[in-house]
Design an enzyme around this catalytic site. Structure first.
Site, PDB file in Angstrom:
ATOM      1  N   PRO A  25       0.813  -1.129   0.036  1.00 36.42           N
ATOM      2  CA  PRO A  25       0.041   0.013   0.049  1.00 36.42           C
ATOM      3  C   PRO A  25       0.864   1.152   0.124  1.00 36.42           C
ATOM      4  CG  PRO A  25       0.102  -1.057   2.255  1.00 36.42           C
ATOM      5  CD  PRO A  25       0.672  -1.856   1.201  1.00 36.42           C
ATOM      6  N   CYS A 108       3.026   3.165   9.807  1.00 38.15           N
ATOM      7  CA  CYS A 108       2.978   4.062   9.179  1.00 38.15           C
ATOM      8  C   CYS A 108       3.792   5.076  10.150  1.00 38.15           C
ATOM      9  CB  CYS A 108       1.767   4.598   8.582  1.00 38.15           C
ATOM     10  SG  CYS A 108       2.095   6.356   7.980  1.00 38.15           S
ATOM     11  N   LYS A 150      -0.631  -4.718   9.194  1.00 38.16           N
ATOM     12  CA  LYS A 150       0.970  -4.671   8.707  1.00 38.16           C
ATOM     13  C   LYS A 150       1.318  -3.880   9.800  1.00 38.16           C
ATOM     14  CE  LYS A 150       3.532  -2.546   4.545  1.00 38.16           C
ATOM     15  NZ  LYS A 150       4.231  -1.585   5.527  1.00 38.16           N
ATOM     16  N   ASP A 210      13.185  -3.070   1.477  1.00 35.41           N
ATOM     17  CA  ASP A 210      14.377  -3.274   0.685  1.00 35.41           C
ATOM     18  C   ASP A 210      14.209  -4.407  -0.552  1.00 35.41           C
ATOM     19  OD1 ASP A 210      15.509  -1.265   1.750  1.00 35.41           O
ATOM     20  OD2 ASP A 210      17.017  -2.194   2.780  1.00 35.41           O
TER      21      ASP A 210
END
Length: 556
Positions: A25, A108, A150, A210
């Site tokens: 997302p 976030c 997440k 990454d």
């Protein structure tokens, strides 16, 4: 907009030994157009950008602008930012018919999100996360609908493990782990922490962080044992990453141009995605020029001039090959018709050619081949009609006026659709004409052969009549123009020959008549014998009948 059927679950995709490839997302970026692009390049699951659940439920405008999907946008996970269990559950119920699962953002690290109680601050509230997962599970009326989270990791990894285990007990479908803490940005990913979390739960775990090349997917799987890998910046720089490309291929760039224009992507988003895609493959002066472009038409012109025309891209090449095949078929039809209509090759000659062994072998499949080609050409014709209607619709014309830079691209699409319409239409027409011409040639050859046979019979009859007329004329001349005993002798000799000929014919007819009379006498005798035998049998039958009647009277 697609509707979830409720009969399939993303959980079925987590097969043993398979590593799912997932688009992360991304705010402003992982919208429908970009999801459509990465799905063409081996992306298994896509996430929407993070949506604030409270705003989503409060505003219809927010719902319409933040959440868009279509029939091919599957599997789809909608990610929400929330700090209230009921609000998250309500938002999940709204999007459930049009998606396959919801994800709670607990990772976030942006200040505005954490100050509002969203994102990474939730990893410090395991009971709240557990409650939100349970609310979604209890209120969404679809057992296959997934509820995932997440997260980022804690410095004290035991707290992260505790969070994951509590979420698992609440029924979370899977956990995506970004292998950095909320304070870390570009530091190395803690793969050991992701492995520890994977080993501590029995549900699927997704690794994030990454992932820039396809080889990173396999290496991350080997280091952590996770069930899937999620990429964000890697996909932004190269949407074809999951297919093994090191850098964004040219066909992917043109795919993005087509998809973005077709779905009406705003120029800013359209341009920014291309900036990311071209970053690795363009020089700094080129990037400087490209970044300064301010219209869609300018971007397309730049791409065509710098990297090659649109017609050379893979998707366009596929379409061009398809219609090139139809065009070649059309030219072959024209060539065959020209050959069939060559005036100095007669219909009977063509019929003799058609009677060769190879044509008799092909004739067994002719009807099937003919019907198959008719169906294929009609389908292509209807597809071309659909494309013409699509690119000449009033709505697209209005959009082109609002955004003039779209006009050239739409006009090009319309021209190609019209060209394909003409090609397929003429191919269907000439295919029918060619079949009819072959049929007419065969019919003409048959008529020609019949006419030749009748002409031969007429010629033979004419010759016979002419011969008899010559004989009669010779006889007449001999009788009428001859003189003396010599003429009389010659005439008598001719008459004698004719009489002998007639006698022979009369004798032959008499013999045939005698044979017929003999056969008739034999048959008459046989019929008389049969009649007598029939009378005898009838008499015996009558006697037996009388005896039976007398016997019956005695019994009475």
């Amino acid at each position: 907009m697609k509707t979830s059927n409720g009969n399939t679950s993303i959980m079925d995709m987590f097969e043993k030994g398979k590593v799912l490839k997932i688009c992360a997302p991304m705010v402003r970026y992982s919208k429908l157009a970009f999801r459509s692009l990465v799905r063409k390049y081996n992306c298994d699951i896509c996430f929407t950008p993070m949506i604030v659940a409270a705003d989503f439920m409060r505003s219809i405008k927010a719902r319409d602008s933040e959440f868009t999907t279509n029939e091919s946008d599957w599997p789809l996970i909608v990610q929400f930012a929330a700090h209230d269990a009921q609000t998250l559950a309500d938002a999940a119920c709204v999007v459930a018919p049009f998606s396959d699962g919801v994800d709670l953002n607990c990772g976030c690290p942006q200040r505005w999100a954490m100050s509002a109680g969203y994102g990474a601050c939730l990893i410090n509230k395991p009971e709240l996360v557990k409650d939100m997962v349970r609310h979604v599970r209890n209120q969404v009326d679809n057992p296959n609908y997934t509820a995932s989270i997440k997260i980022r990791i804690h410095k004290d990894l035991r707290r992260t493990v505790d969070l994951c285990q509590k979420a698992e007990s609440a029924g979370v479908s899977w956990i995506t782990v970004h292998g950095r803490t909320a304070e870390e940005r570009h530091q190395p990913v803690h793969y050991d922490a992701i492995k520890t979390i994977k080993d501590s739960v029995s549900i699927p775990v997704i690794a994030n962080g990454d992932i820039k090349y396809l080889r990173d997917v396999e290496s991350t799987h080997q280091l952590t044992g996770v069930d899937g890998v999620m990429a964000a910046r890697g996909l932004l720089a190269n949407p074809a990453m999951f297919t093994g490309y090191e850098d964004t291929p040219l066909e992917c760039i043109w795919d993005w141009v087509d998809i973005a224009i077709e779905q009406g992507t705003p120029f800013t988003c359209f341009h920014h995605h291309l900036i990311y895609m071209l970053e690795r493959v363009s020089s700094q002066p080129e990037r400087k020029v490209f970044n300064s472009l301010s219209s869609t038409s300018a971007v397309i012109d730049y791409l065509q001039n710098t990297y090659g025309p649109l017609t050379l891209t893979l998707p366009s090449l596929k379409m061009t090959l398809q219609w090139t095949a139809v065009a070649i078929f059309l030219y072959v039809e024209i060539g065959v018709l020209v050959i069939l209509c060559i005036p100095f090759i007669s219909a009977r000659r063509w019929q003799s050619i058609f009677q060769l062994r190879i044509w008799s072998w092909m004739a067994r499949f002719w009807n099937k081949v003919f019907l198959t080609m008719i169906i294929v050409l009609i389908v292509l014709f209807l597809d071309a009609v659909r494309e013409v209607r699509k690119y000449s619709s009033r709505e697209l014309g209005t959009d082109a006026k609002v955004q003039p830079n779209m006009y050239d691209h739409l006009h090009m699409k319309l021209f190609r659709a019209q060209r394909n319409l003409y090609i397929s239409g003429f191919a269907v027409f000439l295919w029918l004409v060619m079949k009819r011409v072959v049929t007419l040639i065969n019919q003409l050859a048959a008529v020609s052969g019949t006419t030749a046979a009748l002409q031969a019979q007429a010629d033979n009859a004419n010759k016979a009549a002419k011969k008899y007329m010559e004989d009669n004329e010779l006889l007449k001349q001999t009788l009428m123009e001859g003189k003396g005993d010599k003429a009389t002798a010659e005439g008598m000799e001719l008459l004698r020959k004719e009489v002998e000929k007639l006698k022979d014919e009369l004798k032959t007819s008499g013999d045939a008549l005698k044979n017929s009379q003999s056969e008739a006498d034999v048959m008459r005798k046989q019929m008389d014998g049969l009649a007598r035998e029939y009378d005898r049998l009838l008499k015996e039958h009558q006697e037996l009948q009388n005896l039976q009647d007398s016997g019956n009277k005695k019994e009475d």
